[in-house]
Design an enzyme around this catalytic site. Sequence first.
Site, PDB file in Angstrom:
ATOM      1  N   GLY A 147       0.768  -1.239   0.000  1.00  0.00           N
ATOM      2  CA  GLY A 147       0.000   0.000   0.000  1.00  0.00           C
ATOM      3  C   GLY A 147       0.799   1.288   0.000  1.00  0.00           C
ATOM      4  O   GLY A 147       0.347   2.308  -0.515  1.00  0.00           O
ATOM      5  N   GLU A 160       3.935   3.979   6.291  1.00  0.00           N
ATOM      6  CA  GLU A 160       2.679   3.242   6.090  1.00  0.00           C
ATOM      7  C   GLU A 160       1.704   4.071   5.266  1.00  0.00           C
ATOM      8  O   GLU A 160       1.762   5.302   5.267  1.00  0.00           O
ATOM      9  CB  GLU A 160       2.038   2.906   7.445  1.00  0.00           C
ATOM     10  CG  GLU A 160       2.260   1.480   7.916  1.00  0.00           C
ATOM     11  CD  GLU A 160       1.470   0.448   7.117  1.00  0.00           C
ATOM     12  OE1 GLU A 160       1.137   0.690   5.942  1.00  0.00           O
ATOM     13  OE2 GLU A 160       1.191  -0.617   7.685  1.00  0.00           O
ATOM     14  N   ASP A 161       0.795   3.382   4.608  1.00  0.00           N
ATOM     15  CA  ASP A 161      -0.257   4.072   3.859  1.00  0.00           C
ATOM     16  C   ASP A 161      -1.400   4.476   4.784  1.00  0.00           C
ATOM     17  O   ASP A 161      -1.868   5.607   4.756  1.00  0.00           O
ATOM     18  CB  ASP A 161      -0.767   3.207   2.700  1.00  0.00           C
ATOM     19  CG  ASP A 161      -1.168   1.800   3.131  1.00  0.00           C
ATOM     20  OD1 ASP A 161      -0.880   1.412   4.291  1.00  0.00           O
ATOM     21  OD2 ASP A 161      -1.772   1.078   2.326  1.00  0.00           O
ATOM     22  N   ASP A 172      -5.583   1.566  10.374  1.00  0.00           N
ATOM     23  CA  ASP A 172      -7.020   1.388  10.584  1.00  0.00           C
ATOM     24  C   ASP A 172      -7.261   1.024  12.051  1.00  0.00           C
ATOM     25  O   ASP A 172      -7.420   1.904  12.896  1.00  0.00           O
ATOM     26  CB  ASP A 172      -7.535   0.325   9.607  1.00  0.00           C
ATOM     27  CG  ASP A 172      -9.037   0.122   9.704  1.00  0.00           C
ATOM     28  OD1 ASP A 172      -9.705   0.861  10.440  1.00  0.00           O
ATOM     29  OD2 ASP A 172      -9.559  -0.788   9.025  1.00  0.00           O
ATOM     30  N   LYS A 182      -7.216   6.279  10.599  1.00  0.00           N
ATOM     31  CA  LYS A 182      -8.648   6.194  10.912  1.00  0.00           C
ATOM     32  C   LYS A 182      -8.854   6.237  12.428  1.00  0.00           C
ATOM     33  O   LYS A 182      -7.951   5.874  13.187  1.00  0.00           O
ATOM     34  CB  LYS A 182      -9.229   4.905  10.321  1.00  0.00           C
ATOM     35  CG  LYS A 182      -9.440   4.966   8.816  1.00  0.00           C
ATOM     36  CD  LYS A 182     -10.097   3.696   8.311  1.00  0.00           C
ATOM     37  CE  LYS A 182     -10.383   3.777   6.831  1.00  0.00           C
ATOM     38  NZ  LYS A 182     -10.938   2.489   6.327  1.00  0.00           N
ATOM     39  N   ASP A 193      -5.716  -0.197  -2.145  1.00  0.00           N
ATOM     40  CA  ASP A 193      -6.514  -1.003  -3.063  1.00  0.00           C
ATOM     41  C   ASP A 193      -7.874  -1.378  -2.498  1.00  0.00           C
ATOM     42  O   ASP A 193      -8.090  -1.397  -1.287  1.00  0.00           O
ATOM     43  CB  ASP A 193      -5.779  -2.302  -3.388  1.00  0.00           C
ATOM     44  CG  ASP A 193      -5.788  -3.283  -2.219  1.00  0.00           C
ATOM     45  OD1 ASP A 193      -5.323  -2.900  -1.125  1.00  0.00           O
ATOM     46  OD2 ASP A 193      -6.290  -4.410  -2.385  1.00  0.00           O
TER      47      ASP A 193
HETATM   48  P1  IMP Z   1      -4.910  -2.286  10.633  1.00  0.00           P
HETATM   49  O1  IMP Z   1      -4.038  -3.424  11.084  1.00  0.00           O
HETATM   50  O2  IMP Z   1      -6.336  -2.480  11.014  1.00  0.00           O
HETATM   51  O3  IMP Z   1      -4.403  -0.942  11.056  1.00  0.00           O
HETATM   52  O4  IMP Z   1      -4.967  -2.397   9.071  1.00  0.00           O
HETATM   53  C1  IMP Z   1      -4.158  -1.709   8.227  1.00  0.00           C
HETATM   54  C2  IMP Z   1      -4.269  -2.273   6.808  1.00  0.00           C
HETATM   55  O5  IMP Z   1      -5.643  -2.462   6.414  1.00  0.00           O
HETATM   56  C3  IMP Z   1      -3.700  -1.288   5.837  1.00  0.00           C
HETATM   57  O6  IMP Z   1      -2.316  -1.480   5.662  1.00  0.00           O
HETATM   58  C4  IMP Z   1      -4.509  -1.568   4.597  1.00  0.00           C
HETATM   59  O7  IMP Z   1      -3.899  -2.596   3.855  1.00  0.00           O
HETATM   60  C5  IMP Z   1      -5.851  -2.044   5.086  1.00  0.00           C
HETATM   61  N1  IMP Z   1      -6.856  -0.960   5.063  1.00  0.00           N
HETATM   62  C6  IMP Z   1      -7.487  -0.426   6.134  1.00  0.00           C
HETATM   63  N2  IMP Z   1      -8.367   0.518   5.768  1.00  0.00           N
HETATM   64  C7  IMP Z   1      -8.291   0.588   4.417  1.00  0.00           C
HETATM   65  C8  IMP Z   1      -8.989   1.405   3.424  1.00  0.00           C
HETATM   66  O8  IMP Z   1      -9.856   2.258   3.713  1.00  0.00           O
HETATM   67  N3  IMP Z   1      -8.627   1.198   2.130  1.00  0.00           N
HETATM   68  C9  IMP Z   1      -7.694   0.280   1.748  1.00  0.00           C
HETATM   69  N4  IMP Z   1      -7.026  -0.502   2.636  1.00  0.00           N
HETATM   70  C10 IMP Z   1      -7.335  -0.348   3.963  1.00  0.00           C
HETATM   71 MG    MG Z   2      -0.636  -1.397   4.346  1.00  0.00          MG
END
Ligand code: IMP
Ligand code: MG
Length: 175
Positions: A45, A99-100, A103, A131, A159
């Site tokens: 990402g 990081e992109d 979440d 987020k 994506d």
């Molecule tokens: P976390 O472990 O919940 O913080 O998830 C992070 C990962 O979830 C990111 O690196 C993304 O690959 C994916 N992700 C979370 N939200 C989005 C979104 O709105 N669009 C695309 N990918 C997302």
């Molecule tokens: Mg990612």
Amino acid sequence: MVVKDKAFEKYISSEELAEKTREIAVRLNADYKEKRPLFIAILNGSFMFAADLMKEINIESEISFVKVASYEEMESTGNVKQLIGLNENIFNKDVVIIEDIIDTGRTIVKILEEFKSLGANSVEVVTLLQKPKSNEVGDQLKYVGFEIPDKFVVGYGLDYDGLGRNLKDIYQLKD
Ligand code: IMP
Ligand code: MG
């Protein structure tokens, strides 16, 4: 704009992304002036953000790339995440993770633990998007581009089911 089977609308333009990226780079150039940081971009990402960010970095630095693989254990206790592709010795290095999006924060928590256990001198996180669910790790995120609501976004590396990474702007899922 339709990606796969869902409608999205433009949310953050490429111009806004470029401006925010420059602002973050200005801070990094100052904060790491004497340190020779090792930037580590988390694939897939962050590839576009990392490329644009690094073009604005004007201090001596290294960059490398890793991937986070998730897999379910047999007796599924949840998602196990593993870092793959880390070839650098990060002992005593000043690591900056790129990081992109953060979440829930679960991925970044795991990555932070891993780098700290490998003896990095310091570990900071640069994320383009954050987020609200990630508030627990929020304190550990020093460089955040945009705080966005809990709605799915795509483009600029992010994506939807493998599609949309090539879009130069970021789009948000329509209600
Ligand atoms: P976390 O472990 O919940 O913080 O998830 C992070 C990962 O979830 C990111 O690196 C993304 O690959 C994916 N992700 C979370 N939200 C989005 C979104 O709105 N669009 C695309 N990918 C997302
Ligand atoms: Mg990612």
